[in-house]
Design a protein around this motif. Structure first.
Motif: not given
Length: 135
Positions: A84-87, A102-107
């Motif tokens: 949850p919260g990760t894209a 590539i890992t980022a906060p959920d857009p």
């Protein structure tokens, strides 16, 4: 006469130690740019192993807007949400020889609907049918 198996020839420690030292010293050429990106909110880890090279790029909330461009550039077929919260987007470069994650906060949690639209547009058409794709 005994013929020694070439797979078990002794290794000269001095030569190997120097080669390892040179390889480690060469990695410092990357340290400066990696530090500069870290200051902007982009963490980069490059892993080189026998037969494999991979890069892990981690964006923070300041740089989540880079996700669409990075996903498109590295040909990521879609986004997954490993927690949850990760894209996460996984692509490649170098004709597929280098894996790029590539890992980022959920857009989707971003405040900008333009960001989500840019991500949807940047991903390849196959993304919408790729395993793990979440619209």
């Amino acid at each position: 006469m005994t013929i020694m198996d070439h797979r078990f020839l002794p290794v000269r420690a001095e030569g190997v130690v120097q080669d390892i030292s040179d390889l480690i010293a060469d990695s410092f050429l990357l340290a400066g740019p990696v530090d500069e990106f870290a200051g902007l909110g982009v963490q980069i880890a490059i892993v080189i192993e026998a037969g494999a090279v991979s890069a892990n790029v981690t964006l923070d909330r300041r740089t989540v807007n880079l996700l669409p461009a990075l996903a498109a550039y590295f040909g990521a077929p879609g986004l997954t949400y490993p927690e949850p919260g990760t894209a996460r987007a996984v692509g490649s470069m170098g004709e597929g020889r280098i894996s790029v994650t590539i890992t980022a906060p959920d857009p989707a949690q971003a405040t900008s609907p333009q960001l989500r639209a840019a991500i949807d547009q940047a991903l390849t058409p196959a993304a919408r049918t790729a395993p793990g794709w979440v619209a």
